[in-house]
Write a protein that holds these residues in place. Structure first.
Motif, PDB file in Angstrom:
ATOM      1  N   SER A   1      -9.609   2.179  -4.379  1.00  0.00           N
ATOM      2  CA  SER A   1      -9.049   3.434  -3.884  1.00  0.00           C
ATOM      3  C   SER A   1      -9.851   3.999  -2.732  1.00  0.00           C
ATOM      4  O   SER A   1     -11.074   3.813  -2.652  1.00  0.00           O
ATOM      5  CB  SER A   1      -8.997   4.485  -5.009  1.00  0.00           C
TER       6      SER A   1
ATOM      7  N   PHE B   1       5.761   1.530  -8.167  1.00  0.00           N
ATOM      8  CA  PHE B   1       4.426   2.046  -7.896  1.00  0.00           C
ATOM      9  C   PHE B   1       4.499   3.522  -7.497  1.00  0.00           C
ATOM     10  O   PHE B   1       5.580   4.079  -7.319  1.00  0.00           O
ATOM     11  CB  PHE B   1       3.753   1.204  -6.805  1.00  0.00           C
TER      12      PHE B   1
ATOM     13  N   ASP C   1      -3.857  -2.251  -5.584  1.00  0.00           N
ATOM     14  CA  ASP C   1      -3.850  -2.738  -6.964  1.00  0.00           C
ATOM     15  C   ASP C   1      -3.966  -4.253  -6.980  1.00  0.00           C
ATOM     16  O   ASP C   1      -3.309  -4.943  -6.187  1.00  0.00           O
ATOM     17  CB  ASP C   1      -2.564  -2.330  -7.676  1.00  0.00           C
TER      18      ASP C   1
ATOM     19  N   LYS D   1      -1.977  -4.798 -14.280  1.00  0.00           N
ATOM     20  CA  LYS D   1      -2.993  -4.391 -13.316  1.00  0.00           C
ATOM     21  C   LYS D   1      -4.369  -4.629 -13.910  1.00  0.00           C
ATOM     22  O   LYS D   1      -4.659  -4.219 -15.026  1.00  0.00           O
ATOM     23  CB  LYS D   1      -2.822  -2.913 -12.958  1.00  0.00           C
TER      24      LYS D   1
ATOM     25  N   HIS E   1      -7.268  -4.237 -11.727  1.00  0.00           N
ATOM     26  CA  HIS E   1      -8.224  -3.407 -10.998  1.00  0.00           C
ATOM     27  C   HIS E   1      -7.496  -2.639  -9.903  1.00  0.00           C
ATOM     28  O   HIS E   1      -6.402  -3.023  -9.474  1.00  0.00           O
ATOM     29  CB  HIS E   1      -9.343  -4.244 -10.371  1.00  0.00           C
ATOM     30  N   CYS E   2      -8.116  -1.543  -9.468  1.00  0.00           N
ATOM     31  CA  CYS E   2      -7.555  -0.750  -8.380  1.00  0.00           C
ATOM     32  C   CYS E   2      -8.676  -0.316  -7.443  1.00  0.00           C
ATOM     33  O   CYS E   2      -9.676   0.256  -7.898  1.00  0.00           O
ATOM     34  CB  CYS E   2      -6.813   0.474  -8.913  1.00  0.00           C
TER      35      CYS E   2
ATOM     36  N   TRP F   1      -3.161  -7.332  -9.378  1.00  0.00           N
ATOM     37  CA  TRP F   1      -2.335  -7.640 -10.544  1.00  0.00           C
ATOM     38  C   TRP F   1      -2.503  -9.095 -10.963  1.00  0.00           C
ATOM     39  O   TRP F   1      -2.641  -9.979 -10.116  1.00  0.00           O
ATOM     40  CB  TRP F   1      -0.854  -7.422 -10.219  1.00  0.00           C
TER      41      TRP F   1
ATOM     42  N   LYS G   1      -4.410   3.173  -2.035  1.00  0.00           N
ATOM     43  CA  LYS G   1      -4.783   2.329  -3.163  1.00  0.00           C
ATOM     44  C   LYS G   1      -4.395   0.873  -2.909  1.00  0.00           C
ATOM     45  O   LYS G   1      -3.416   0.579  -2.224  1.00  0.00           O
ATOM     46  CB  LYS G   1      -4.106   2.806  -4.447  1.00  0.00           C
TER      47      LYS G   1
END
Length: 489
Positions: free
Chosen positions: A232, A193, A218, A227, A229-230, A220, A216
């Motif tokens: 932030s 990462f 993530d 991945k 979605h993330c 998974w 962030k």
């Protein structure tokens, strides 16, 4: 993309001789150590698109890594007269165990199909010469190859960790137990990462994994390691920190802290399915003191957070994110929080080695414990699934067990060689996993109170560990910017 030095190796048999090292790196041949490879490289046919990763310890030539595959030896591929899979004089099909040797431990290496094919072409000529040998001879010596390695590749790797003790090192009793039972777990994969990993957690039974690093989080898909979605936060003005993260019991919400605006310690909530973000509240700005701990109650109604302001705040996330109040009493920053399975008790650990128990119903302290003679930080707390035991990991290298009913220490189950950053119970409550600054993960059997397994591979401090809901998989996160996945076999 970078270039590394690697040496090809081959373990196989021919029509007359049984399995042995056919090709070995020149440095192994010179040291008379080529037989190591015949012992270390073995197994059934590997699936297409996968290779086996194995770390070798304390050998005559030091620690090193091998990456290999097991394929059928065919006449068409090797240039040997005939057709189809080669067989020995007893009619047994022959396999080629081929791969590369790296002269160091390289847990994050990703070898591509092109790399393996390049090595294969280099090794086939040696096998052709070996085919007619009738008496044992020294292994052919291979010079190093220059391989182009791409650590962003999506090549599927199958990793197996198996420590060897060729060097004659005297092991303690607990270490012998570890070596004996290491084969009950398999190292599946490692992913890199963009920042140091502070938290990793499985999301209910939905085959999803959450990984927190920098600003962030993530999400998974665990089955294909993609991945999806993330979440932030904003850009940090005054530098990063290893923030905590918690998943509620139903797998609907993530709670964590973000530094935003003029260095504000915001506690936020994310709905994993709708992707909606909600600001829950804020801890007092106190220089660089951050939110260090966060947890959900089992009914998912309350989030508890604590940190550098020495308080634990309770947030009602069902009723317009109202602050329910604060739990005060620590005289140092709150570093970890755990809530009992019945939701009645909250345990917190601080930077001075104090563990406090709180009655969540009355919102008041019920007991305070000095965890050791030295005022060393308590870094991690975890309740057993039945709620009867609290495990703690601290800077004094120890993992301690506390009787929740009596609020007294039951025992020190064991130690790392460095501070312990993470402890976690398996879902069945039979084992405890711990991770520390020594880069190691240790597995402890609760019944015998002994270490049964040690997992190596991280190159920096292990900060987080999490069991899957079925207890068959363990994920670890580290300051080396990787998560490593281990599976019970």
């Amino acid at each position: 993309m970078k270039s590394i030095q690697a040496w090809g190796f081959l373990v196989s048999r021919n029509q007359y001789l049984d399995y042995r090292t056919v090709v070995a790196p020149n440095f192994m041949c010179q040291a008379g150590a080529s037989s190591i490879l015949a012992k270390a490289a073995e197994g059934d046919l590997t699936e297409n698109g996968s290779v086996v990763y194995r770390e070798i310890y304390d050998s005559k030539v030091g620690d090193f890594t091998i990456v290999f595959r097991v394929i059928e030896a065919t006449a068409e591929d090797t240039g040997i007269p005939g057709n189809g899979v080669l067989k020995d004089t007893f009619g047994r099909e022959i396999y080629l165990i081929e791969g590369i040797v790296l002269r160091e431990l390289m847990p994050d290496i990703i070898v591509t199909q092109d790399n393996i094919e390049k090595v294969h072409k280099h090794l086939v000529k040696f096998y052709y010469e070996f085919w007619d040998c009738t008496t044992p001879a020294s292994a052919f010596s291979s010079e190093h190859l220059s391989l182009q390695i791409d650590n962003t590749s999506d090549v599927c790797l199958k990793y197996i960790l198996k420590p060897y003790n060729f060097g004659g090192k005297q092991l303690q009793k607990s270490e012998k137990s570890s070596i004996k039972k290491t084969n009950s777990w398999e190292f599946i994969s490692s992913d890199i990462f963009a920042g140091e990993i502070s938290s990793c957690a499985f999301i209910s039974d939905d085959n999803l994994l959450a990984i927190r690093y920098d600003q962030k989080i993530d999400i998974w898909n665990f089955s294909n390691r993609r991945k999806i979605h993330c979440f932030s936060g904003g850009k940090i003005i005054f530098g990063g920190y290893l923030a905590p993260m918690a998943i509620n019991q139903t797998g609907q919400f993530i709670a964590s802290a973000m530094i935003e605006g003029t260095d504000c310690n915001f506690v936020k909530l994310w709905d994993i399915k709708s992707k909606q973000e909600t600001l829950i509240g804020e801890h007092l700005w106190t220089g660089f003191h951050r939110v260090k701990a966060i947890a959900f109650t089992p009914d998912s109604k309350i989030v508890a957070s604590g940190g550098g302001d020495k308080t634990i705040k309770l947030w009602d996330i069902k009723e317009e994110q109202l602050e329910l109040g604060s739990l005060s009493g620590h005289d140092s920053e709150v570093l970890c929080i755990a809530i009992s399975p019945d939701g009645k008790t909250l345990a917190s650990g601080d930077g001075h080695g104090v563990i406090k128990f709180w009655d969540l119903g009355k919102r008041q302290e019920s007991c305070s414990i000095k965890a050791g003679k030295l005022s060393v930080p308590i870094n991690s707390l975890a309740f057993s699934p039945n709620g009867q035991i609290l495990a703690s990991g601290s800077d004094d290298h120890s993992i301690k067990l506390w009787n929740v009913k009596t609020k007294k220490e039951d025992c020190t189950i064991g130690q790392h060689s460095s501070p312990v950053n993470a402890v976690a119970f398996s879902p069945d409550g039979q084992i405890i996993a711990s991770g520390g600054d020594d880069y190691k993960i240790r597995i402890w059997e609760l019944k015998s109170k002994t270490v049964i397994l040690e997992l190596s591979g991280h190159t920096k401090e292990v900060k987080s560990i999490a069991f899957s809901p079925d207890g068959q998989t363990l994920v670890s996160g580290s300051k080396d910017r990787t998560i490593r996945v281990w599976q019970r076999i």
